[in-house]
Write an enzyme that holds these catalytic residues in place. Structure first.
Site, PDB file in Angstrom:
ATOM      1  N   HIS B 188       0.779  -1.168   0.104  1.00 47.68           N
ATOM      2  CA  HIS B 188      -0.191   0.064  -0.012  1.00 47.68           C
ATOM      3  C   HIS B 188       0.782   1.239  -0.034  1.00 47.68           C
ATOM      4  CE1 HIS B 188      -2.767   2.937   1.591  1.00 47.68           C
ATOM      5  NE2 HIS B 188      -3.785   2.481   0.900  1.00 47.68           N
ATOM      6  N   LEU B 192      -0.319   3.649   6.357  1.00 40.45           N
ATOM      7  CA  LEU B 192      -1.280   2.925   6.818  1.00 40.45           C
ATOM      8  C   LEU B 192      -1.424   3.333   8.335  1.00 40.45           C
ATOM      9  CD1 LEU B 192      -1.291  -0.721   5.299  1.00 40.45           C
ATOM     10  CD2 LEU B 192      -3.153   0.896   5.124  1.00 40.45           C
ATOM     11  N   LEU B 223      -9.304  -3.643   2.339  1.00 38.06           N
ATOM     12  CA  LEU B 223      -8.085  -3.458   1.570  1.00 38.06           C
ATOM     13  C   LEU B 223      -7.425  -2.700   2.641  1.00 38.06           C
ATOM     14  CD1 LEU B 223      -6.736  -3.720  -1.055  1.00 38.06           C
ATOM     15  CD2 LEU B 223      -7.789  -1.688  -1.595  1.00 38.06           C
ATOM     16  N   ASP B 224      -6.022  -2.888   2.715  1.00 33.99           N
ATOM     17  CA  ASP B 224      -4.905  -1.880   3.550  1.00 33.99           C
ATOM     18  C   ASP B 224      -5.146  -1.945   4.810  1.00 33.99           C
ATOM     19  OD1 ASP B 224      -4.608  -1.250   0.731  1.00 33.99           O
ATOM     20  OD2 ASP B 224      -5.663   0.822   0.879  1.00 33.99           O
ATOM     21  N   GLN B 225      -5.623  -2.980   5.447  1.00 32.27           N
ATOM     22  CA  GLN B 225      -5.940  -2.841   6.889  1.00 32.27           C
ATOM     23  C   GLN B 225      -5.547  -4.406   7.555  1.00 32.27           C
ATOM     24  OE1 GLN B 225      -7.569  -1.085   8.957  1.00 32.27           O
ATOM     25  NE2 GLN B 225      -9.015   0.320   7.773  1.00 32.27           N
TER      26      GLN B 225
END
Lengths: 280, 280, 280, 280
Positions: B188, B192, B223-225
């Site tokens: 990503h 984050l 997404l992205d977590q």
């Protein structure tokens, strides 16, 4: 004698030639000229360092330069380089950023005066004493308005130019940050805008992050949200405890806050539409 | 012959002695032993690298070790060090992370095979061809379910062990990430959990940030977590354009994704309650 | 109660199992086990942190462990984790590394005592006083032998375990560094072995270097040449003055010296054939 | 249309005003103005980026500006920003820096042409073919003079402006580096001037260093000793093998060489008395 001139205006052709000519015309010799055109907003920014002969008259320069400035619609400021801004430090209980500012100042790396230290706790009075700086304890318990009035009175009494929140753990009111618009520098542990709210190191640790950071920014009424001045990070690993995270983070905090204060004192920070531009 | 053994269990006294003795007992010689006790959750983690003589029997080891494991309630896995996992790369249009993986592999720095590259765009087919890897283009236009079924079929056909999203610009369904639980690594750009959503570089640029970062993590349906595997940043300055931000960011992205894939292939990543622990 | 055990011996199969079993056998619970096999020299290194019950007897452990150690030809040491080593700081005129050690100690980040500060100049006596530490000024003018004898007497009187040269600007004799073999930590500005000799910052500046570094190492009779413990650098640019180079360098010096001292206090440094191995 | 103007002269008052006025006078609009006064040598350096209208005449500008330049004794150069320098890459057997240059170029991050790749080994011919660049193999076995004559002929035939040694493992003669004075960029693994000579990674590894670096510099007849353009380091630890040291070092090498080439192409490098100044 040396001066710093800062200039900001709508970008258009010919500004540098006019500004440089004005300085030459009034007997100045440019030592450093840095400039940025922020093309997305069409703004010209410049910081010029120049020296002058004995015979230089500030007032004549100001009159002359104002005619150039008027023509381009400039905002501008002139600072004698040896003029020391007066900086108040606000602290709570932790000392690492306070010590950093005082020691760097003692080493001649911060061209300012620290006339007063203000705190909502008594813990750091001894540090102030070590460095022979008056220490005032103020009481948040008396209500935000009265409390902030006390702070403002001290700042006025000491003719303060800049307020540095060195891990000062109280949110300031909109009235306060408006009164000290772009004159209050805060340091925030953890990343902005990540991990907002309480205990960011704990949040970071439970999230398994591999980096710990700090951000120095101008304070506004939304704590931790003003224009960013300086940022840095340090690598951490998963076998560290939360207290090791905090220790690593403190090293970044003190580094970044020192950088931000130094940039301010050197008149390198410009703010346009909530975004900073740092000129070297 | 060399093996990697990974072990995870509730922490209690005596685990190391038992594990090390079991390896010695079955003829193994420990080359590297790393271990972490995650005290806040009471979990013991270990990664052991050991070599064995010609006469070593994997099956005998497994039977013997299972008796130790049972006693401590361990989950454990054994990997021959020269076993190459099969890694599928999913891409969209940008090539920097794809090239990084392929070049590092060519240099012998990634112990895996790349049997297949899958994309929702034709742009990077030529890169796949350069490196003699089959390239499949799949079509998101046919509906998420059918589209992901196509991907899953390819992954199955090629006996894939790990899926790497190398700037693959499609959100995966919960069904997909559940099926490939902790087997999908995403990169990503930006931080984050900062700057989530579209165009993080643009958000960062307009915010005046001084650092650009990237995070590699296991993908989940948000997404992205997912759990963070690797992170890094690079300094940027205010006079850079958005495209320079993106270029700088791409250098971090490729570095961080490579690191994460390498950590996975070396069996160094443990996940407990959504948090990674990387053992060296 | 917690202990650190360090072990060093010729590498061969079975060491970890024997060491871990010995600890378990004597009632210890291993909290952290780190290990490295230096394959090029065939040496096994290990640092084990373990806790014991009230009933634990150090003497019984030592007798028991010695039998294991004997079998493998180990050198080993056992340190109670709460035992604070006694560290003397030697300084000359600059204060940045001295303050760093004292402030980190005050924050609880260095588990040691600083019983004495020794200097060949009076300048930093006030800092010692601030932190309530006895300060001794010694006189190099009386001849190296007599001068070092004075220092040794102070170190003996204060039962010093480790000597830290915090920008102490005198070369120590071979007799001294032999007497304090791997017990003297020095910090060197600029890189080792680059820019040896006088005024390394000036050398670096005139060479146009883009990085300024610092190295902490064990001192031997060749100043600036002992085994390396920690290193770091900071980026500089060509528009900085020599004094800015020095300021940036000082930030690296204090960071690196603190790291090295902390690693020593935590018993993480092993030296084999003049090369350090740091175990985490 | 946009231009880069570089100016170098003895420092004295009024230069900026004259230069900026000259650009304005000839119809130019300054987009970026950077400047440095190297006070220790009394030299003024400047890089100015400006745009002009359709009607702009380069020849008129040159005539006009030469009169200003003459007055101040300036050396100056004017480059159309869209003019692509022609860069030859010399390689031996390792591909990491070659790929970096080619991929960054493919991504639009290097404004140049790569018309030819030259090598003393056949190994990287396939890479040249991948990117559709002519590849010449030259033979050092025929004697240095004849061999370098072959290289020079190729450089002339392809109208090369800059030579990049991308891990090219041959020392160039004084004749060659004089002929291409400040037009040959080399990358050196390990630090300069540390660990000179053969196998610097091995030297570093046996010394126990904690950092691995790379330096890009202009080549002169003393290999690895010319003016420094860019440098960086990466942290390594003692448990890494020599081959891991080399891998880490290669990442720094490719980063630093790319930076140096980019700085050259953007006309940001000035050299005074063997020392570089990089203007931003």
């Amino acid at each position: 004698m040396k001066f710093i001139l800062t200039v900001q205006c709508i970008d258009r052709p010919g500004i540098i030639a006019e500004v440089a000519s004005a300085i030459s015309h009034t007997g100045g010799n440019i030592l450093g000229f840095s400039q940025h055109s922020a093309t997305d907003v069409g703004v010209f920014l410049s910081r010029i360092r120049f020296e002058v002969a004995e015979s230089f008259s500030i007032n004549e320069f100001k009159v002359f330069f104002e005619s150039v400035a008027h023509q381009f619609g400039m905002s501008w400021q002139l600072f004698p380089e040896d003029q020391k801004l007066r900086v108040a430090i606000l602290v709570s209980k932790t000392s690492h950023t306070l010590y950093e500012l005082l020691l760097k100042h003692q080493d001649g790396q911060l061209q300012c005066e620290f006339p007063v230290i203000i705190s909502n706790h008594p813990d750091l009075a001894a540090v102030a004493t070590q460095f022979h700086i008056p220490f005032y304890q103020v009481d948040p318990g008396k209500g935000k308005q009265a409390y902030e009035a006390d702070i403002c009175k001290i700042l006025d009494d000491y003719h303060v130019d800049l307020v540095v929140l060195a891990r000062y753990m109280q949110i300031l009111s909109k009235e306060f940050t408006d009164r000290w618009h772009y004159k209050v520098i805060n340091i925030h542990h953890g990343f902005l805008p990540a991990f907002m709210g309480a205990k960011p190191y704990h949040q970071a640790w439970y999230k398994g992050v591999k980096l710990i950071g700090a951000t120095a920014h101008f304070a506004n009424e939304n704590l931790d949200q003003g224009p960013i001045i300086a940022q840095d990070v340090v690598h951490v690993n998963d076998t560290m405890s939360i207290s090791e995270f905090i220790q690593r983070g403190q090293d970044v905090e003190r580094k970044v806050l020192f950088e931000a204060v130094k940039l301010f004192l050197e008149h390198r920070i410009f703010v346009i539409e909530g975004r900073t531009f740092i000129l070297n």
